[in-house]
Design a protein around this motif. Sequence first.
Motif, PDB file in Angstrom:
ATOM      1  N   LYS A 332       0.842  -1.198   0.000  1.00  0.00           N
ATOM      2  CA  LYS A 332       0.000   0.000   0.000  1.00  0.00           C
ATOM      3  C   LYS A 332       0.875   1.246   0.000  1.00  0.00           C
ATOM      4  CE  LYS A 332      -3.880  -2.375   0.455  1.00  0.00           C
ATOM      5  NZ  LYS A 332      -4.951  -2.391  -0.552  1.00  0.00           N
ATOM      6  N   LYS A 333       0.445   2.258  -0.741  1.00  0.00           N
ATOM      7  CA  LYS A 333       1.224   3.482  -0.893  1.00  0.00           C
ATOM      8  C   LYS A 333       0.629   4.679  -0.164  1.00  0.00           C
ATOM      9  CE  LYS A 333       4.066   1.351  -3.671  1.00  0.00           C
ATOM     10  NZ  LYS A 333       5.433   1.012  -3.222  1.00  0.00           N
ATOM     11  N   LEU A 334      -0.652   4.609   0.189  1.00  0.00           N
ATOM     12  CA  LEU A 334      -1.333   5.766   0.764  1.00  0.00           C
ATOM     13  C   LEU A 334      -1.480   5.622   2.270  1.00  0.00           C
ATOM     14  CD1 LEU A 334      -4.164   6.364  -1.881  1.00  0.00           C
ATOM     15  CD2 LEU A 334      -1.964   7.542  -1.669  1.00  0.00           C
ATOM     16  N   ILE A 335      -1.158   6.696   2.995  1.00  0.00           N
ATOM     17  CA  ILE A 335      -1.346   6.754   4.437  1.00  0.00           C
ATOM     18  C   ILE A 335      -2.769   7.217   4.727  1.00  0.00           C
ATOM     19  CG2 ILE A 335      -0.693   8.056   6.509  1.00  0.00           C
ATOM     20  CD1 ILE A 335       2.167   7.990   5.540  1.00  0.00           C
ATOM     21  N   ASP A 336      -3.378   6.627   5.735  1.00  0.00           N
ATOM     22  CA  ASP A 336      -4.712   7.053   6.170  1.00  0.00           C
ATOM     23  C   ASP A 336      -4.566   8.363   6.945  1.00  0.00           C
ATOM     24  OD1 ASP A 336      -7.380   7.078   6.627  1.00  0.00           O
ATOM     25  OD2 ASP A 336      -7.403   5.463   8.100  1.00  0.00           O
ATOM     26  N   SER A 337      -5.043   9.470   6.367  1.00  0.00           N
ATOM     27  CA  SER A 337      -4.866  10.777   6.991  1.00  0.00           C
ATOM     28  C   SER A 337      -5.576  10.846   8.330  1.00  0.00           C
ATOM     29  CB  SER A 337      -5.395  11.880   6.069  1.00  0.00           C
ATOM     30  OG  SER A 337      -6.764  11.688   5.782  1.00  0.00           O
ATOM     31  N   LEU A 338      -5.120  11.753   9.180  1.00  0.00           N
ATOM     32  CA  LEU A 338      -5.647  11.868  10.538  1.00  0.00           C
ATOM     33  C   LEU A 338      -7.094  12.362  10.511  1.00  0.00           C
ATOM     34  CD1 LEU A 338      -5.176  11.811  13.612  1.00  0.00           C
ATOM     35  CD2 LEU A 338      -4.344  14.168  13.425  1.00  0.00           C
ATOM     36  N   LYS A 339      -7.967  11.617  11.169  1.00  0.00           N
ATOM     37  CA  LYS A 339      -9.376  11.995  11.292  1.00  0.00           C
ATOM     38  C   LYS A 339      -9.725  12.057  12.778  1.00  0.00           C
ATOM     39  CE  LYS A 339     -10.726   9.692   6.971  1.00  0.00           C
ATOM     40  NZ  LYS A 339      -9.406   9.082   6.684  1.00  0.00           N
ATOM     41  N   LEU A 356     -12.413  13.114  22.257  1.00  0.00           N
ATOM     42  CA  LEU A 356     -12.047  13.095  20.846  1.00  0.00           C
ATOM     43  C   LEU A 356     -11.448  11.735  20.530  1.00  0.00           C
ATOM     44  CD1 LEU A 356     -10.311  16.586  20.420  1.00  0.00           C
ATOM     45  CD2 LEU A 356     -12.754  16.024  20.305  1.00  0.00           C
ATOM     46  N   THR A 357     -11.916  11.123  19.446  1.00  0.00           N
ATOM     47  CA  THR A 357     -11.430   9.809  19.037  1.00  0.00           C
ATOM     48  C   THR A 357     -10.760   9.942  17.676  1.00  0.00           C
ATOM     49  OG1 THR A 357     -13.234   8.729  20.240  1.00  0.00           O
ATOM     50  CG2 THR A 357     -12.059   7.409  18.608  1.00  0.00           C
ATOM     51  N   THR A 358      -9.544   9.434  17.560  1.00  0.00           N
ATOM     52  CA  THR A 358      -8.789   9.538  16.312  1.00  0.00           C
ATOM     53  C   THR A 358      -8.642   8.164  15.660  1.00  0.00           C
ATOM     54  OG1 THR A 358      -6.670   9.278  17.461  1.00  0.00           O
ATOM     55  CG2 THR A 358      -7.506  11.517  17.172  1.00  0.00           C
ATOM     56  N   ASN A 359      -8.503   8.176  14.347  1.00  0.00           N
ATOM     57  CA  ASN A 359      -8.333   6.910  13.639  1.00  0.00           C
ATOM     58  C   ASN A 359      -6.904   6.373  13.763  1.00  0.00           C
ATOM     59  OD1 ASN A 359      -7.464   9.113  12.052  1.00  0.00           O
ATOM     60  ND2 ASN A 359      -7.543   7.888  10.180  1.00  0.00           N
ATOM     61  N   ASN A 360      -5.934   7.271  13.901  1.00  0.00           N
ATOM     62  CA  ASN A 360      -4.533   6.874  14.071  1.00  0.00           C
ATOM     63  C   ASN A 360      -4.050   7.245  15.470  1.00  0.00           C
ATOM     64  OD1 ASN A 360      -4.492   6.154  11.332  1.00  0.00           O
ATOM     65  ND2 ASN A 360      -3.806   8.203  10.708  1.00  0.00           N
ATOM     66  N   PRO A 361      -3.082   6.527  16.017  1.00  0.00           N
ATOM     67  CA  PRO A 361      -2.549   6.890  17.336  1.00  0.00           C
ATOM     68  C   PRO A 361      -1.915   8.285  17.313  1.00  0.00           C
ATOM     69  CG  PRO A 361      -1.832   4.685  16.675  1.00  0.00           C
ATOM     70  CD  PRO A 361      -2.447   5.306  15.481  1.00  0.00           C
ATOM     71  N   VAL A 362      -2.281   9.106  18.282  1.00  0.00           N
ATOM     72  CA  VAL A 362      -1.690  10.427  18.426  1.00  0.00           C
ATOM     73  C   VAL A 362      -0.458  10.309  19.320  1.00  0.00           C
ATOM     74  CG1 VAL A 362      -2.024  12.736  19.396  1.00  0.00           C
ATOM     75  CG2 VAL A 362      -3.823  11.685  17.996  1.00  0.00           C
ATOM     76  N   THR A 363       0.666  10.784  18.829  1.00  0.00           N
ATOM     77  CA  THR A 363       1.919  10.668  19.575  1.00  0.00           C
ATOM     78  C   THR A 363       2.326  11.963  20.270  1.00  0.00           C
ATOM     79  OG1 THR A 363       3.177  11.155  17.563  1.00  0.00           O
ATOM     80  CG2 THR A 363       2.784   8.831  18.084  1.00  0.00           C
ATOM     81  N   LYS A 364       1.694  13.085  19.866  1.00  0.00           N
ATOM     82  CA  LYS A 364       2.042  14.352  20.492  1.00  0.00           C
ATOM     83  C   LYS A 364       0.825  15.268  20.546  1.00  0.00           C
ATOM     84  CE  LYS A 364       5.216  18.314  20.142  1.00  0.00           C
ATOM     85  NZ  LYS A 364       6.298  18.973  19.355  1.00  0.00           N
ATOM     86  N   ILE A 365       0.620  15.920  21.703  1.00  0.00           N
ATOM     87  CA  ILE A 365      -0.438  16.912  21.874  1.00  0.00           C
ATOM     88  C   ILE A 365       0.215  18.211  22.330  1.00  0.00           C
ATOM     89  CG2 ILE A 365      -2.552  17.530  23.114  1.00  0.00           C
ATOM     90  CD1 ILE A 365      -3.065  14.553  23.524  1.00  0.00           C
ATOM     91  N   ASP A 366      -0.010  19.274  21.550  1.00  0.00           N
ATOM     92  CA  ASP A 366       0.541  20.584  21.896  1.00  0.00           C
ATOM     93  C   ASP A 366      -0.569  21.414  22.529  1.00  0.00           C
ATOM     94  OD1 ASP A 366       1.730  23.046  22.093  1.00  0.00           O
ATOM     95  OD2 ASP A 366       2.540  23.061  20.054  1.00  0.00           O
TER      96      ASP A 366
END
Length: 536
Positions: A332-339, A356-366
């Motif tokens: 696969k070539k495409l990354i699933d963008s953050l939702k 808030l629920t994200t589709n990808n793991p969040v590694t940093k919160i500013d």
Amino acid sequence: MKHFLKVILSVFVIILLTSNCARKGRPSGGLKDSIAPIMVLANPPYESVHFKSKKIKISFDEFITLRDINKQLVISPPLKYPPVISPLGTASKTITIKLLDTLKENTTYTFNFGNSIKDNNEGNELKNFKYVFSTGDFIDSLKTSGSVKDAFQKKFDENISVLLYKIDATYNDSIIYKQKPNYVSSTLDSTLFNFSNIQNGKYLLIALKDASSNYIFNPKEDKIGFYNKVVELPKDSVITTPISLFKEINPFRFIRPKQVNKGKIIFGFEGNHNGANIELLSQVDASFKSSIKKEPQKDTLNYWYSTITNDSLVFKLSHKKYIDTVTVFLRKKLIDSLKVNSNINSNFHLRDTITLTTNNPVTKIDASKIVFIDKDSVNVPFTNITNNKNNQIQFLFDKKHKNNYRLTLLPEALIDIFETKNDTLNYNFKTLEPEDYGSISLNLVKDNDAQVIIELLSEKDQKLVQRIITTTNKVSFKLLPAGKYLVRAILDTNKNNKWDTGNFLKRIQPEKVRYFPAIFNIRSNWHLPEESFTIN
């Protein structure tokens, strides 16, 4: 004069009768037919003995049609080859059954048509019509009946197969995985089952939500329920304890993984995944990051990984005695963008937490790029908590009654495992007053000190709140928005804080579940008096 009047009257009657006879059109009819069809003849006759025929004809007093015959017809004992039944789709006064199977000797057979037969004009059903015959000297006449329920859900499944296996010299517990039962019944569209025309003897009684409709238990697909005791006929003519249907937990195994997006692999599994381990064996860069989380409501483990140059990854999969090594090719070539999804509505309830629920793991919160203000544009102090297990971020703050709020996540407030960043996110909501809510108070009546899990459910069976009750018999739910609610109690006998299903071979019944008998209809500023909830 009298003669003249008689003549005039006679002429008037003749004209009236003539006009009625000449009037064209459909007769007014009469009362609507509400009587079900009646069997008038069967060949061979009903309850024949020494039955040897290969064809059965059943005639009725009016034209009938067959509806859902494949679902409704229950043949007991079951046949290896289903009979050919005609006519299908057209009206007829006769049903013809062609038998393709060799019948057992000295056996009473019952063809239960359920509610499939109805008259052609008004649709009146001939409910639970049966045709019975015996290949032996007499018709077996013993009966038993009972009911089925779901072990966990309040709602019930329709068309549950209920099976009787005779306990004799050839019986063993594995028979339900290999052979069809001696007798079959069905709940059709109710929770009740009835057996008739059974031989005396001892039987195993089970119920199946039979996905394949073959009367063979397949643990991967079927729900099962079993009666704790041996059924003895004619003694046990009524089974007073409902049979609880449950889905067994299958032995654990991984299902071959696959890449679904660039940076994401899914590992399907069967059974209980607790203790499962996914170990990466491939060589990767020191900057490599990965995250594993279970997909909610699915038997899937999601494996996210940061951008790499590898064209494949090798994993060691293990769970107790289970060990396997697999290779996943990365195409696969495409990354699933953050939702980002939220639980925020225009009215945010006092008992809820911003999530808030994200589709990808969040590694940093500013946090410096998160703006939280009230109706006076005053900054609202908050704490954000990351729930890595569910890819969730929760915001804790001191809610004020009847206040307006605005939560804004500026660009790059969230960064996921692929270094993808969020765009601007705006959430506007308001809180209500305590008077806009109602409450429920319960006094639990228990026979023992067993731990109980009390769950508050929406009308659609969505779990809203869970309480684990150990040292008190009191439980209350406050700040409930107007609506309808159910309350479920789980008798947590092993005190592991969850409901446990059953196992047939180990003869373990699922943990008991009780529902409060009434639905709570909550209104604003409506505080119901304390109710007693008996749990046993």
